[in-house]
Design a protein around this motif. Structure first.
Motif, PDB file in Angstrom:
ATOM      1  N   LEU A  49       0.837  -1.186   0.000  1.00 40.48           N
ATOM      2  CA  LEU A  49       0.000   0.000   0.000  1.00 40.48           C
ATOM      3  C   LEU A  49       0.877   1.242   0.000  1.00 40.48           C
ATOM      4  O   LEU A  49       1.986   1.240   0.531  1.00 40.48           O
ATOM      5  CB  LEU A  49      -0.919   0.013   1.229  1.00 40.48           C
ATOM      6  N   LYS A  50       0.368   2.317  -0.597  1.00 41.80           N
ATOM      7  CA  LYS A  50       1.129   3.562  -0.689  1.00 41.80           C
ATOM      8  C   LYS A  50       1.461   4.099   0.702  1.00 41.80           C
ATOM      9  O   LYS A  50       0.605   4.131   1.586  1.00 41.80           O
ATOM     10  CB  LYS A  50       0.310   4.597  -1.469  1.00 41.80           C
ATOM     11  N   ASP A  51       2.704   4.503   0.861  1.00 38.65           N
ATOM     12  CA  ASP A  51       3.198   5.112   2.105  1.00 38.65           C
ATOM     13  C   ASP A  51       3.090   4.194   3.312  1.00 38.65           C
ATOM     14  O   ASP A  51       2.975   4.665   4.455  1.00 38.65           O
ATOM     15  CB  ASP A  51       2.459   6.429   2.407  1.00 38.65           C
ATOM     16  N   GLN A  52       3.125   2.885   3.070  1.00 35.57           N
ATOM     17  CA  GLN A  52       3.133   1.929   4.177  1.00 35.57           C
ATOM     18  C   GLN A  52       4.484   1.221   4.212  1.00 35.57           C
ATOM     19  O   GLN A  52       5.018   0.847   3.165  1.00 35.57           O
ATOM     20  CB  GLN A  52       2.014   0.899   4.024  1.00 35.57           C
ATOM     21  N   PRO A  53       5.050   1.045   5.409  1.00 34.56           N
ATOM     22  CA  PRO A  53       6.388   0.435   5.498  1.00 34.56           C
ATOM     23  C   PRO A  53       6.415  -1.046   5.169  1.00 34.56           C
ATOM     24  O   PRO A  53       7.451  -1.578   4.792  1.00 34.56           O
ATOM     25  CB  PRO A  53       6.788   0.690   6.948  1.00 34.56           C
ATOM     26  N   TRP A  54       5.285  -1.722   5.338  1.00 36.09           N
ATOM     27  CA  TRP A  54       5.271  -3.163   5.130  1.00 36.09           C
ATOM     28  C   TRP A  54       4.756  -3.503   3.731  1.00 36.09           C
ATOM     29  O   TRP A  54       4.052  -2.726   3.102  1.00 36.09           O
ATOM     30  CB  TRP A  54       4.382  -3.852   6.178  1.00 36.09           C
ATOM     31  N   GLY A  55       5.154  -4.664   3.273  1.00 37.85           N
ATOM     32  CA  GLY A  55       4.681  -5.145   1.989  1.00 37.85           C
ATOM     33  C   GLY A  55       4.852  -6.645   1.917  1.00 37.85           C
ATOM     34  O   GLY A  55       5.439  -7.257   2.808  1.00 37.85           O
ATOM     35  N   LEU A  56       4.355  -7.229   0.865  1.00 38.86           N
ATOM     36  CA  LEU A  56       4.537  -8.664   0.637  1.00 38.86           C
ATOM     37  C   LEU A  56       5.652  -8.830  -0.390  1.00 38.86           C
ATOM     38  O   LEU A  56       5.447  -8.632  -1.573  1.00 38.86           O
ATOM     39  CB  LEU A  56       3.246  -9.303   0.109  1.00 38.86           C
ATOM     40  N   PHE A  57       6.808  -9.146  -0.009  1.00 33.89           N
ATOM     41  CA  PHE A  57       7.283  -9.456   1.343  1.00 33.89           C
ATOM     42  C   PHE A  57       8.472  -8.547   1.586  1.00 33.89           C
ATOM     43  O   PHE A  57       9.418  -8.578   0.807  1.00 33.89           O
ATOM     44  CB  PHE A  57       7.688 -10.931   1.443  1.00 33.89           C
ATOM     45  N   GLY A  58       8.445  -7.773   2.666  1.00 37.57           N
ATOM     46  CA  GLY A  58       9.555  -6.900   2.957  1.00 37.57           C
ATOM     47  C   GLY A  58       9.173  -5.775   3.902  1.00 37.57           C
ATOM     48  O   GLY A  58       8.041  -5.705   4.403  1.00 37.57           O
ATOM     49  N   LYS A  66       7.932   7.281   5.456  1.00 36.25           N
ATOM     50  CA  LYS A  66       7.005   8.407   5.606  1.00 36.25           C
ATOM     51  C   LYS A  66       7.763   9.725   5.765  1.00 36.25           C
ATOM     52  O   LYS A  66       7.322  10.633   6.459  1.00 36.25           O
ATOM     53  CB  LYS A  66       6.090   8.156   6.793  1.00 36.25           C
ATOM     54  N   ALA A  67       8.915   9.805   5.099  1.00 38.08           N
ATOM     55  CA  ALA A  67       9.764  10.993   5.222  1.00 38.08           C
ATOM     56  C   ALA A  67       9.023  12.266   4.837  1.00 38.08           C
ATOM     57  O   ALA A  67       9.164  13.301   5.502  1.00 38.08           O
ATOM     58  CB  ALA A  67      11.012  10.828   4.354  1.00 38.08           C
ATOM     59  N   GLU A  68       8.223  12.203   3.776  1.00 40.40           N
ATOM     60  CA  GLU A  68       7.523  13.409   3.318  1.00 40.40           C
ATOM     61  C   GLU A  68       6.531  13.902   4.359  1.00 40.40           C
ATOM     62  O   GLU A  68       6.507  15.085   4.714  1.00 40.40           O
ATOM     63  CB  GLU A  68       6.803  13.138   2.001  1.00 40.40           C
ATOM     64  N   LYS A  69       5.721  12.980   4.881  1.00 38.96           N
ATOM     65  CA  LYS A  69       4.718  13.365   5.883  1.00 38.96           C
ATOM     66  C   LYS A  69       5.376  13.843   7.169  1.00 38.96           C
ATOM     67  O   LYS A  69       4.967  14.850   7.771  1.00 38.96           O
ATOM     68  CB  LYS A  69       3.799  12.177   6.164  1.00 38.96           C
ATOM     69  N   MET A  70       6.400  13.133   7.613  1.00 42.30           N
ATOM     70  CA  MET A  70       7.068  13.507   8.859  1.00 42.30           C
ATOM     71  C   MET A  70       7.824  14.823   8.724  1.00 42.30           C
ATOM     72  O   MET A  70       7.817  15.649   9.632  1.00 42.30           O
ATOM     73  CB  MET A  70       8.015  12.390   9.297  1.00 42.30           C
ATOM     74  N   ALA A  71       8.485  15.003   7.576  1.00 43.98           N
ATOM     75  CA  ALA A  71       9.202  16.259   7.352  1.00 43.98           C
ATOM     76  C   ALA A  71       8.233  17.424   7.293  1.00 43.98           C
ATOM     77  O   ALA A  71       8.509  18.506   7.827  1.00 43.98           O
ATOM     78  CB  ALA A  71      10.006  16.173   6.060  1.00 43.98           C
ATOM     79  N   SER A  72       7.079  17.201   6.671  1.00 51.11           N
ATOM     80  CA  SER A  72       6.069  18.253   6.597  1.00 51.11           C
ATOM     81  C   SER A  72       5.594  18.649   7.986  1.00 51.11           C
ATOM     82  O   SER A  72       5.466  19.835   8.308  1.00 51.11           O
ATOM     83  CB  SER A  72       4.885  17.771   5.751  1.00 51.11           C
TER      84      SER A  72
END
Length: 423
Positions: A49-58, A66-72
């Motif tokens: 999913l977009k902007d989610q740290p997890w994925g299948l598989f990794g 989430k650098a963009e959101k956190m930096a903002s």
């Protein structure tokens, strides 16, 4: 059934708190690693999913992901509470700026005049008397200072039309995701060390409770569930101790406050230093002015001043009659545009001569540090807390399931023989 029923040896009870302490420590360490690493997604990205740290598989570290959101969120604090861009740039003295740039600008103008002269009127330029060329150099020396002073005064007055500081900082953190990681790590260094070490202490305490329960009741489900609770609760407790309570609160004989909040002065200094060294430095400011979303405004402003400068230079240097006679009015106007265009092209290559002066004059590090120490605890919390608020439940749950896994291993290794014996 427990120790009194001769089902278990004393050492099996004795190591329970230490195993729980290890579980608390390792789950907290892993949670921190998952917050910061890896910078890029590691694994096979079949689905994500977009902007989610997890994925299948990794997995990708939460902060890099989430650098963009956190930096903002983080730098919004700077642009709304800590820095007034117009106020900051008003500290620049246009006259002093022109002085530090004088040598580079003179060389640049000399180079441009040679190029334009050979392009538009090569024969006339070659045959031009040396005393006339020398006069042009003298005029360039006089007029370039006025040109730069007037241009910088205009730019400073309209600084928010030529640079978007928030966009600049967020873009930098998205391009170099390690920057956001560095900001959080240096600001929360002591808190992160606390999280690592507290996992063992909290886990050890939970382990003592687990040992007491196991002494009286040895159900096979106790160890996995206890492991889950230790992993979950140590992560949760560590985060709560860092950020809560927000304000100093009386508790029995003590006054307590979240660890991070108590270090506001120290963190403010670290944040200002890292932000200004890594993101808000003068080189980055000029690059944002030259290439950012508002760069057209800057170059339009520079062109207007360059046209005036060119007219003064050519007119005062005695070249205008020769130039108009040789080129005609239209070609002469085109030549002026060419000079203005070349000034815009070459200025970025010499702007580094202004770095030290602007760094000292703007002094953004001091301003950010000073104002950050004075903001409320609610606002100050927003510097570091976003690193954990994003997917906080995932980190806590990971701790829980790692603890569950260790509990199962503990059941089938340390207590395997006793369980098989029917204890």
């Amino acid at each position: 059934m427990g120790f009194n029923d001769n089902c278990y040896e004393w050492w099996q009870f004795f190591i329970m708190p230490f195993i729980a302490g290890f579980v608390g420590w390792i789950t907290n360490v892993i949670a921190l690693e998952m917050t910061f690493r890896p910078i890029d997604f590691f694994g096979i990205e079949i689905f994500r999913l977009k902007d989610q740290p997890w994925g299948l598989f990794g997995w990708q570290g939460i902060i890099p992901c989430k650098a963009e959101k956190m930096a903002s969120t983080c730098f919004d604090l700077i642009t709304t509470k800590l820095l007034n861009v117009q106020e900051q740039f008003n500290r620049l003295d246009p006259k002093r700026f022109s002085e530090v740039m004088e040598a580079g600008v003179l060389l640049m103008i000399d180079e441009i005049l040679e190029e334009v002269g050979m392009e538009y009127m090569p024969h006339l330029w070659k045959d031009l008397p040396q005393d006339v060329k020398d006069e042009v150099v003298v005029v360039a020396d006089l007029t370039s200072s006025n040109f730069l002073t007037a241009f910088m005064a205009d730019m400073v007055s309209h600084i928010e039309d030529v640079i978007d500081i928030k966009e600049m900082t967020v873009s930098a953190c998205v391009r170099e995701r390690r920057l956001m990681v560095k900001v959080f790590k240096e600001c929360g260094d002591k808190e992160f060390n606390f999280i690592r070490h507290s996992g063992f202490y909290f886990g050890f305490l939970f382990g003592c409770i687990q040992m007491t329960i196991w002494f009286f009741y040895t159900g096979s489900w106790i160890l996995p569930i206890a492991g889950f609770l230790v992993g979950w609760c140590t992560n949760w407790l560590a985060l709560k101790v860092i950020f809560r309570p927000l304000y100093p609160t009386k508790f029995l004989c003590w006054t307590v406050q979240g660890m991070f909040l108590k270090r506001q002065k120290e963190v403010s200094e670290a944040f200002a230093r890292v932000a200004c060294v890594e993101v808000l430095h003068v080189k980055a400011v000029w690059e944002a002015i030259f290439t950012g979303p508002l760069h057209k405004n800057f170059f339009a402003m520079l062109r207007a001043h360059a046209i005036v400068f060119t007219e003064e230079l050519v007119g005062a240097g005695g070249l205008k009659p020769f130039a108009v006679a040789a080129l005609g009015s239209d070609k002469y106007a085109e030549m002026k545009e060419s000079i203005a265009h070349k000034i815009g092209e070459k200025l970025p290559s010499i702007i580094d001569q202004s770095y030290q002066y602007m760094t000292d004059a703007l002094d953004m590090e001091y301003t950010i540090n000073d104002r950050m120490t004075k903001i409320s605890a609610d606002e100050f919390e927003g510097v570091l807390h976003p690193a954990f608020q994003e997917d906080e439940i995932i980190l806590i749950a990971v701790g829980g399931f790692l603890g569950l896994f260790v509990g199962i291993i503990q059941l089938f290794t340390v207590f395997a023989d006793n369980t098989n014996a029917g204890c």
